[in-house]
Design a protein around this motif. Structure first.
Motif, PDB file in Angstrom:
ATOM      1  N   MET A   1       0.844  -1.195   0.000  1.00 28.50           N
ATOM      2  CA  MET A   1       0.000   0.000   0.000  1.00 28.50           C
ATOM      3  C   MET A   1       0.879   1.243   0.000  1.00 28.50           C
ATOM      4  O   MET A   1       1.843   1.323   0.730  1.00 28.50           O
ATOM      5  N   SER A   2       0.525   2.226  -0.764  1.00 27.38           N
ATOM      6  CA  SER A   2       1.253   3.494  -0.733  1.00 27.38           C
ATOM      7  C   SER A   2       0.244   4.636  -0.738  1.00 27.38           C
ATOM      8  O   SER A   2      -0.886   4.477  -1.175  1.00 27.38           O
ATOM      9  N   PRO A   4      -1.820   7.989  -1.599  1.00 29.43           N
ATOM     10  CA  PRO A   4      -2.244   8.503  -2.906  1.00 29.43           C
ATOM     11  C   PRO A   4      -1.432   9.725  -3.337  1.00 29.43           C
ATOM     12  O   PRO A   4      -0.923  10.473  -2.500  1.00 29.43           O
ATOM     13  N   GLN A  27      -9.399  10.053  -5.224  1.00 34.36           N
ATOM     14  CA  GLN A  27      -7.983   9.828  -4.977  1.00 34.36           C
ATOM     15  C   GLN A  27      -7.355   9.228  -6.216  1.00 34.36           C
ATOM     16  O   GLN A  27      -7.999   8.450  -6.937  1.00 34.36           O
ATOM     17  N   VAL A  28      -6.106   9.576  -6.446  1.00 35.82           N
ATOM     18  CA  VAL A  28      -5.343   8.975  -7.541  1.00 35.82           C
ATOM     19  C   VAL A  28      -4.106   8.344  -6.917  1.00 35.82           C
ATOM     20  O   VAL A  28      -3.346   9.012  -6.215  1.00 35.82           O
ATOM     21  N   GLY A  29      -3.957   7.055  -7.150  1.00 41.23           N
ATOM     22  CA  GLY A  29      -2.832   6.345  -6.550  1.00 41.23           C
ATOM     23  C   GLY A  29      -1.586   6.439  -7.401  1.00 41.23           C
ATOM     24  O   GLY A  29      -1.648   6.847  -8.566  1.00 41.23           O
ATOM     25  N   PRO A  30      -0.451   6.064  -6.864  1.00 46.90           N
ATOM     26  CA  PRO A  30       0.796   6.106  -7.629  1.00 46.90           C
ATOM     27  C   PRO A  30       0.697   5.194  -8.853  1.00 46.90           C
ATOM     28  O   PRO A  30       0.184   4.079  -8.770  1.00 46.90           O
ATOM     29  N   GLN A  32      -1.187   5.249 -11.235  1.00 46.62           N
ATOM     30  CA  GLN A  32      -2.553   5.067 -11.748  1.00 46.62           C
ATOM     31  C   GLN A  32      -2.857   6.096 -12.843  1.00 46.62           C
ATOM     32  O   GLN A  32      -2.389   7.233 -12.767  1.00 46.62           O
ATOM     33  N   ARG A 201      -8.673   3.914 -14.041  1.00 43.84           N
ATOM     34  CA  ARG A 201      -9.789   4.263 -13.160  1.00 43.84           C
ATOM     35  C   ARG A 201     -10.520   5.451 -13.768  1.00 43.84           C
ATOM     36  O   ARG A 201      -9.902   6.314 -14.408  1.00 43.84           O
TER      37      ARG A 201
END
Lengths: 314, 638
Positions: A1-2, A4, A27-30, A32, A201
């Protein structure tokens, strides 16, 4: 997990009496690729401008790479790439000048990467910016943004105004350039086929808030489209599993979410139901954000067919 | 950062070329000898060209990226805002510096190509050029500061106009010295100081983005809003003063005049019938008695109003010394520099140095030159000795004055040539060989007036007494008029004999009050701070337009108090509005103080700056969760 890369937390923003964002949360994750979709004036550009610090939210908060967007330091800005919808560059420069300008104003700029990318896109350093086509300018903007090795790339409708071929080339360039960089991308677009190609996403922004915030696979798995011809007297289905029911010539078009077997059985019992299929993104988008009155454009056309003046004069 | 300068290349190069051509070309309003040798006493073209150039360049520097649409393209870079602003100001200063250097060089080359004698060029002539150019700096400061304000374009234009009008007029007033001549050092330092202030305002203002939906930053109110209000307050005194002048003119017309009837004086008003007067009592009410002034022995009308006038607002290219710079003999122009060096210029000989005596010695500083009678005359600034240019000898020769006399001035006989007495005096000044207007000049000493005839000074009896009674001398003496224009005491006769009639003209009738009230109302509307300053200080000789004559010299403290009360009332009502909008206490406090001190102009600025839209709050219902949501982003594996 990291953690966002981007977090919108209940962001509200208005312009005069018009509330454009009514509590945007996403949210935008790494790594992504997040596509922000919406009709015109849905608030996409406003959201991105708040993210980049060009605007301040009235309520809520945007965090970019762990920093509040209202106080982005030059160091944080250096980790963000940006491609605007108008592909703005200094018109007095040549391609080589634009590269040099970027290299001087962005410490992390990768000159070799940019030169290689220029070759791949058939852009010559001696070309003047005003002589570039829209597509070439879009590609150059993308190269400039990606060559600075950003952790987050923000694109505001980057393919706007490009024809189909140009758009395809632009997207290919984007996919090529981003390969293996681990860069998160947040982009807005009106071109849903493009989004389907590259987005991990999807967020559909409508009337200031998100209707959809999901992965593409999830959408395809959970949403079903079918046509239903009800028997006389059977009411239209409602409830949390019916995203939309709209009247069509051959019956009703239903957009179902996580449709349980008993709902499908009831529909079959109450009429004729076509086999449920996964909708395209465009069908989903239209189904969720399209006009509530499908006849809104048809009425004038019908009147035209009857010989009445289209404007419906006095 | 060279590339930040290079991206500004189009306007830097274009602006540099245009500014160089404009500033250089403007010097051609005079001859090369005047500009580069003698040192021009006034460079009107260069002055006006310079400030226009400065304002335009400053505005372009501030708005270049905005007009090009690259403001956000630039802002999203990892560059501090201060670095961008520094680059912008540096580019502006580079353009100005280049045009300051290349403009005069180009002008000099232009003069040298077509005129000889440019080898006489002196560095001493340069200060006048650069003093005229210095307004380009302050103009650029105003342009860049107003252009950088995060407000709509029309507000930037209004603010720029207010800053420009107020600062230039104040500097003009501050730097004016004796007889309208400007003092160079205060003029230059004031404009450089103004430029520094405006550049500082630009540096702060450019850090903020325009957002009409949010209250402005408090620092913007302090560094831009309050100065804009102050500038507007300065300018606001002009229409107030003009309105008051008009009202007081009407009031003075309504006052009765004094008629001498035999041994007594009576107050009278004119009737519609020419020459017929209606007698008034001490309260200016008509007694019903009529006097026919056309009958013999009825005496003359006296109108004992103080001859005051309103000091007008404005600014102009500075005049560096009050005297003339040149005189003309038959074939030669004689040019006198402020430092006493003299040249002659003629078609035959070109430009040639000359001076006192055969040794060609320079005159002292502040010497005076002019055409008197049949010669070009210089009064030496140190010895006050008049010298005459001798065409044949090619130098100046002294003209002895009677013992004890010193040349004070080169006077100007402003006389009416239709009046027989004046015409006789003018005939003595005239040189029959040169029938032009300059023949009215004469050498003025402590006790007499002289013209030059055949190389010698010739006294003109009676001229001095006549000239000193003239209109110009009287107006000049009244330039610092301190008298009250509304309450006017009369004592007659005014020839030193015992006073037999004493009266005070002041509004007494309804008609007079109707004309006085607008003057008082406009006084109340003036900026209270300026009213207070004008009330306690001496009316300045220049810049008197800034202050109100009705309260000057300690008069009418109630008017000063009234202006503060009005300011406080305006501040109170605006503070209520701000609190209703939801403004911070610091905002309310700042504008309240500004409105109390500066009055209506500050209210206008505050009203334009604090719009309800910026404080509007919308009750937005909490957005529903997405109907179609899946795992949150942090759960997506990297």
């Amino acid at each position: 997990m990291s953690s966002p890369v981007v977090t919108f937390d209940g962001v509200q923003r208005w312009f005069g009496p018009h509330v454009v964002l009514k509590g945007l949360t996403l949210q935008v994750g790494p790594g992504q690729v997040y596509a922000l979709l919406g009709r015109n004036a849905a608030g996409k550009t406003t959201a991105l401008r708040i993210l980049l610090g060009f605007l301040q939210p009235h309520r809520g908060r945007v965090t970019v790479l762990g920093n509040d967007s209202r106080a982005l330091t030059p160091e944080v800005r250096g980790r963000i790439g940006y491609v605007g919808e108008d592909h703005r560059l200094y018109p007095t420069m040549k391609v080589a000048d634009a590269i040099a300008f970027e290299a001087e104003t962005r410490p992390a700029f990768r000159r070799a990467f940019a030169d290689k990318a220029l070759q791949r896109c058939d852009l010559r350093p001696a070309q003047r910016i005003p002589q570039l086509s829209r597509g070439q300018r879009a590609q150059l903007c993308l190269i400039l943004a990606v060559a600075s090795n950003p952790e987050l790339l923000v694109c505001d409708d980057p393919a706007l105004g490009l024809d189909v071929v140009m758009r395809r080339e632009f997207l290919d360039a984007l996919i090529d350039l981003l390969a293996d960089t681990g860069c998160a991308v947040l982009f807005s677009s009106h071109f849903l086929t493009d989004v389907e190609r590259i987005a991990d996403r999807i967020g559909i922004l409508h009337d200031g808030s998100l209707l959809v915030d999901s992965t593409l696979d999830d959408i395809k798995r959970r949403v079903q489209r079918c046509t239903w011809l009800p028997a006389n007297g059977t009411p239209l289905p409602t409830g949390p599993h019916v995203l939309r029911a709209s009247q069509r010539r051959g019956g009703h078009e239903l957009l179902l979410l996580d449709a349980p077997p008993d709902l499908l059985a009831a529909l079959r019992a109450g009429g004729e139901l076509s086999p449920p299929q996964a909708p395209t993104l465009e069908e989903l988008f239209l189904g969720l954000t399209g006009p509530d009155r499908p006849g809104i454009l048809r009425e004038p056309l019908d009147e035209l067919a009857r010989g009445a003046p289209a404007g419906g004069g006095a | 950062m060279a590339w930040l300068l290079r991206k500004d290349g189009p306007w830097v190069i274009g602006g540099g070329i245009v500014a160089t051509l404009a500033l250089g070309g403007a010097l051609h309003e005079h001859s090369g000898a005047r500009v580069f040798v003698v040192g021009a006493d006034r460079l009107e073209g260069a002055f006006h060209t310079a400030w226009i150039t400065g304002v335009v360049l400053g505005s372009v520097a501030a708005c270049f990226d905005e007009v090009l649409g690259t403001r956000e393209f630039l802002a999203q870079r990892p560059l501090a805002r201060t670095a961008l602003i520094r680059a912008r100001l540096r580019a502006l200063l580079i353009v100005l510096a280049c045009s300051f250097v290349l403009g005069p060089i180009g002008a000099w080359i232009g003069f040298a190509a077509f005129h000889d004698g440019m080898w006489h060029t002196r560095l001493a002539a340069l200060p006048a050029i650069y003093a005229a150019y210095v307004v380009a700096l302050s103009g650029a400061g105003i342009g860049v500061a107003a252009g950088s304000l995060p407000v709509p374009w029309w507000q930037r234009i209004v603010v720029a106009a207010a800053w420009f009008g107020a600062s230039f007029a104040l500097i003009d007033a501050v730097s004016r010295g004796y007889q309208g001549a400007a003092r160079m050092a205060p003029f230059v330092f004031a404009h450089v100081g103004a430029a520094a202030v405006f550049f500082a305002i630009a540096a702060v203002a450019a850090r903020y983005d325009a957002d009409p939906d949010r209250p402005r930053a408090q620092v913007l109110r302090a560094i831009a809003g309050v100065p804009a209000a102050a500038a507007l307050a300065v300018l606001w005194t002009v229409p107030c003063g003009e309105g008051q002048a008009r009202a007081i003119d009407l009031l003075q017309d309504a006052y009765p005049v004094v008629l001498k009837r035999g041994d007594e004086h009576v107050l009278v008003r004119a009737t519609h019938e020419p020459g017929v007067w209606r007698v008034c009592d001490r309260d200016h009410r008509s007694t019903g008695e009529r006097i026919d002034g056309r009958q013999p022995g009825r005496g003359g009308v006296r109108r004992p109003m103080p001859s005051w006038h309103w000091l007008s607002f404005g600014f102009d290219a500075p005049l560096w010394h009050s005297g003339h710079q040149s005189g003309w003999s038959d074939t030669t122009t004689v040019l006198l520099a402020a430092d006493g060096l003299v040249w002659t210029r003629s078609l035959a000989d070109g430009l040639r140095a000359t001076g006192r005596g055969a040794e060609l010695l320079p005159f002292a500083n502040d010497s005076l030159i002019g055409d008197v009678g049949d010669s070009v005359v210089v009064i030496d600034g140190a010895t006050r000795q008049p010298w005459r240019y001798d065409d044949a000898a090619g130098h100046f020769v002294p003209m002895p004055l009677p013992a004890g006399e010193r040349g004070e001035q080169l006077g100007w006989a402003s006389l009416d040539d239709k009046d027989p007495d004046d015409a006789a005096l003018l005939a003595q000044l005239a040189d029959p060989k040169r029938a032009w207007a300059w023949q009215r000049r004469f050498v003025r000493t402590q006790h007499g007036a002289y013209t030059v005839r055949d190389g010698a000074l010739v006294a003109v009896p009676g001229l001095l007494a006549r000239v000193d009674r003239g209109r110009w001398a009287r107006d000049d003496a009244l330039a610092t008029n301190q008298t009250d224009p509304i309450v006017i005491p009369i004592e007659l006769p005014d020839d030193g004999s015992p006073v037999r009639f004493r009266h005070e003209l002041r509004p007494r009738t309804a008609n007079e009050w109707a004309r006085a009230v607008p003057a008082f109302v406009l006084s109340l509307c003036r900026p209270p701070l300026l009213q207070a300053i004008g009330h306690v200080t001496v009316m300045p000789r220049r810049g008197g337009w800034l202050f109100d004559r009705l309260v000057a010299d300690g008069r009418r403290p109630w008017l000063v108090l009234g202006s503060f009360v009005l300011g406080a009332a305006l501040a109170w009502s605006f503070a209520r509005r701000l609190r209703r909008l939801g403004a911070d206490r610091a905002v309310v406090r700042l504008w309240s103080v500004a409105i109390v001190l500066l009055g209506l102009p500050a209210l206008l600025v505050a009203w334009a700056a604090e719009r309800p839209r910026a404080y509007a709050q919308h009750d937005v219902a909490a957005a529903p969760s997405p109907r179609l949501g899946s795992r949150a982003a942090e759960e997506v594996p990297a």
